[in-house]
Scaffold this motif. Structure first.
Motif, PDB file in Angstrom:
ATOM      1  N   ARG A  70       0.833  -1.197   0.000  1.00  0.00           N
ATOM      2  CA  ARG A  70       0.000   0.000   0.000  1.00  0.00           C
ATOM      3  C   ARG A  70       0.869   1.250   0.000  1.00  0.00           C
ATOM      4  N   MET A  71       0.373   2.298  -0.679  1.00  0.00           N
ATOM      5  CA  MET A  71       1.095   3.557  -0.639  1.00  0.00           C
ATOM      6  C   MET A  71       1.057   4.094   0.785  1.00  0.00           C
ATOM      7  N   ALA A  72       2.225   4.527   1.274  1.00  0.00           N
ATOM      8  CA  ALA A  72       2.326   4.959   2.665  1.00  0.00           C
ATOM      9  C   ALA A  72       2.867   6.377   2.803  1.00  0.00           C
ATOM     10  N   GLY A  73       3.297   6.997   1.682  1.00  0.00           N
ATOM     11  CA  GLY A  73       3.816   8.345   1.799  1.00  0.00           C
ATOM     12  C   GLY A  73       4.241   8.925   0.465  1.00  0.00           C
ATOM     13  N   THR A  74       4.416  10.243   0.458  1.00  0.00           N
ATOM     14  CA  THR A  74       4.859  10.959  -0.750  1.00  0.00           C
ATOM     15  C   THR A  74       5.872  12.036  -0.376  1.00  0.00           C
ATOM     16  N   ILE A  75       6.731  12.368  -1.318  1.00  0.00           N
ATOM     17  CA  ILE A  75       7.645  13.502  -1.165  1.00  0.00           C
ATOM     18  C   ILE A  75       8.101  13.945  -2.546  1.00  0.00           C
ATOM     19  N   ALA A  76       8.394  15.212  -2.669  1.00  0.00           N
ATOM     20  CA  ALA A  76       8.976  15.752  -3.898  1.00  0.00           C
ATOM     21  C   ALA A  76      10.306  16.407  -3.572  1.00  0.00           C
ATOM     22  N   ALA A  77      11.245  16.336  -4.493  1.00  0.00           N
ATOM     23  CA  ALA A  77      12.543  16.999  -4.353  1.00  0.00           C
ATOM     24  C   ALA A  77      12.698  17.994  -5.492  1.00  0.00           C
ATOM     25  N   VAL A  78      13.250  19.170  -5.163  1.00  0.00           N
ATOM     26  CA  VAL A  78      13.367  20.244  -6.147  1.00  0.00           C
ATOM     27  C   VAL A  78      14.775  20.826  -6.118  1.00  0.00           C
ATOM     28  N   GLN A  79      15.381  20.905  -7.287  1.00  0.00           N
ATOM     29  CA  GLN A  79      16.600  21.686  -7.449  1.00  0.00           C
ATOM     30  C   GLN A  79      16.205  22.976  -8.152  1.00  0.00           C
ATOM     31  N   ASN A  80      16.283  24.094  -7.436  1.00  0.00           N
ATOM     32  CA  ASN A  80      15.933  25.397  -7.983  1.00  0.00           C
ATOM     33  C   ASN A  80      17.236  26.113  -8.336  1.00  0.00           C
ATOM     34  N   ARG A  81      17.636  26.027  -9.592  1.00  0.00           N
ATOM     35  CA  ARG A  81      18.923  26.594 -10.008  1.00  0.00           C
ATOM     36  C   ARG A  81      18.953  28.111  -9.829  1.00  0.00           C
ATOM     37  N   ARG A  82      17.826  28.756 -10.007  1.00  0.00           N
ATOM     38  CA  ARG A  82      17.757  30.209  -9.818  1.00  0.00           C
ATOM     39  C   ARG A  82      18.014  30.570  -8.360  1.00  0.00           C
ATOM     40  N   HIS A  83      17.480  29.780  -7.447  1.00  0.00           N
ATOM     41  CA  HIS A  83      17.767  30.006  -6.022  1.00  0.00           C
ATOM     42  C   HIS A  83      19.264  29.885  -5.756  1.00  0.00           C
ATOM     43  N   ASN A  84      19.881  28.839  -6.284  1.00  0.00           N
ATOM     44  CA  ASN A  84      21.309  28.625  -6.037  1.00  0.00           C
ATOM     45  C   ASN A  84      22.166  29.748  -6.605  1.00  0.00           C
ATOM     46  N   GLU A  85      21.746  30.290  -7.733  1.00  0.00           N
ATOM     47  CA  GLU A  85      22.480  31.404  -8.326  1.00  0.00           C
ATOM     48  C   GLU A  85      22.334  32.680  -7.490  1.00  0.00           C
ATOM     49  N   VAL A  86      21.113  32.958  -7.034  1.00  0.00           N
ATOM     50  CA  VAL A  86      20.854  34.183  -6.275  1.00  0.00           C
ATOM     51  C   VAL A  86      21.558  34.148  -4.917  1.00  0.00           C
ATOM     52  N   HIS A  87      21.511  32.989  -4.258  1.00  0.00           N
ATOM     53  CA  HIS A  87      22.039  32.890  -2.896  1.00  0.00           C
ATOM     54  C   HIS A  87      23.438  32.277  -2.832  1.00  0.00           C
TER      55      HIS A  87
END
Length: 377
Positions: A70-87
């Motif tokens: 049975r499905m027991a959980g979900t998650i998403a992962a995001v690489q935000n290249r614009r964030h990495n460039e700004v910060h």
């Protein structure tokens, strides 16, 4: 049986990823009492990497956890290249986290997100951010006894235990301020606003809906300049901002979007307040665009009298002059005359003393608190 992690690939899997939340909240009467189901079609668009503007400069991976078939959980992962460039950092993000109360399942989900982020050269995971700081973010840690307002999140208390047991530490704390119309000293606010307006030679007006695109461009410019130094902020692209504005146009109310202009008519500040559509969305089970859903959306949305102030922005050179008081005075004044009984100011960084002071001046109470977690990976 062990825990299996599956990567979401197809449109059908994406929809099932979204619908898993119903398993968590519908099976718990206390959670279901306050939880507002997400609009499935909106989430489908947000997670569509071919069309959602964020993914012009970001990558997304979605994972589901399965236990005992049975499905027991979900998650998403995001690489935000614009964030990495700004910060100039190597921070990656996780969000859309839903999970049964099982630490092994949660660990497997966090491991999947961490591994995907590490493969892209990132060294820190931060979340929940779903999918960017300009969308929904923060995990609720206080204020479970009332429903979330429009575009804010709700989650079971045990989610925080799952996160901290995995090794996440607090990165930032966010506050939601409850503003009761009956607590506002409107005469005092009017006096302050009038004094500031006269002293600075300013004027204030509502949005011109017939010039919507032009007005959105003004808001975008002020927003990106006003928030430039804020923690985690990434300037929105023209396409991102246009997409967001278009999605909100149908519910925008002219008298709750204000512009402050200088003596030459140049916009220097704005505020954006929207009806709390969650009052109606609570009753459509995530599907407002069916015939029955549209009827219920209309029926429960007829007399919404709660609002959310989503953002304010004042150009840097005009800060600390009381311009935010002008904006709040007009929101409160109009709301008091036309049936607004409460509003929420959210979210506000807990460390932002200036905004907290402003919220207190208008009778605000910090009634909900959220955390954005961080962990080295």
């Amino acid at each position: 049986m062990g825990i299996e992690i599956r990567k979401v690939s197809t449109k059908g899997e994406r929809k099932r990823f979204i619908r898993f939340a119903w398993t968590i909240y519908r099976n718990d009467p206390e959670l279901d009492r306050y939880w507002v189901p997400p609009v499935v079609s909106d989430y489908m668009k947000t997670l569509d990497t071919d069309h959602y503007p964020l993914y012009e400069h970001a990558d997304l991976a979605m994972f589901t956890a399965w236990k005992d078939g049975r499905m027991a959980g979900t998650i998403a992962a995001v690489q935000n290249r614009r964030h990495n460039e700004v910060h100039d950092d190597k921070v990656g993000f996780w969000g859309f986290f839903e999970c049964v109360n099982d630490q092994e399942v949660a660990d497997a989900l966090f491991d999947a997100a961490a591994s995907w982020l590490r493969e892209r050269g990132l060294d820190t995971m931060r979340g929940p951010v779903s999918p960017s700081m300009n969308d929904q973010c923060g995990m609720l840690v206080r204020g479970y006894d009332s429903p979330p307002v429009f575009l804010m999140l709700y989650n079971p208390p045990y989610y925080n235990t799952l996160a901290t047991n995995y090794g996440h530490a607090t990165g930032q704390e966010l506050l939601a301020w409850y503003i009761d119309q009956d607590r506002i000293d409107i005469e005092r606010l009017r006096r302050i606003a009038g004094f500031v307006q006269k002293r600075e030679g300013l004027s204030i007006r509502t949005i011109r809906m017939k010039e919507f695109d032009r007005e959105v461009a003004i808001i975008r410019d002020i927003y990106n300049r006003a928030w430039e130094k804020n923690w985690g902020f990434v300037p929105m692209t023209d396409r991102e901002f246009s997409y967001l504005a278009t999605s909100m146009k149908a519910i925008a109310k002219e008298h709750f979007i204000y512009f402050v202009e200088d003596s030459e008519g140049r916009p220097i500040g704005f505020s954006l307040t929207l009806p709390d559509m969650n009052v109606a969305l609570k009753h459509v089970n995530g599907n407002p665009f069916t015939p029955w859903g549209l009827f219920r959306l209309w029926w429960y949305g007829r007399n919404i009298s709660a609002y959310r102030t989503i953002t304010m922005g004042v150009l840097p050179e005009y800060r600390n002059k009381g311009i935010d008081s002008m904006l709040n005075a007009h929101i409160a004044d109009y709301g008091g005359r036309y049936g607004l009984y409460s509003s929420e100011m959210s979210w506000v960084l807990k460390s932002n003393q200036a905004m907290s002071k402003l919220a207190k001046v208008i009778g605000g109470i910090p009634y909900k608190e959220y955390v954005i977690y961080e962990k080295p990976i």
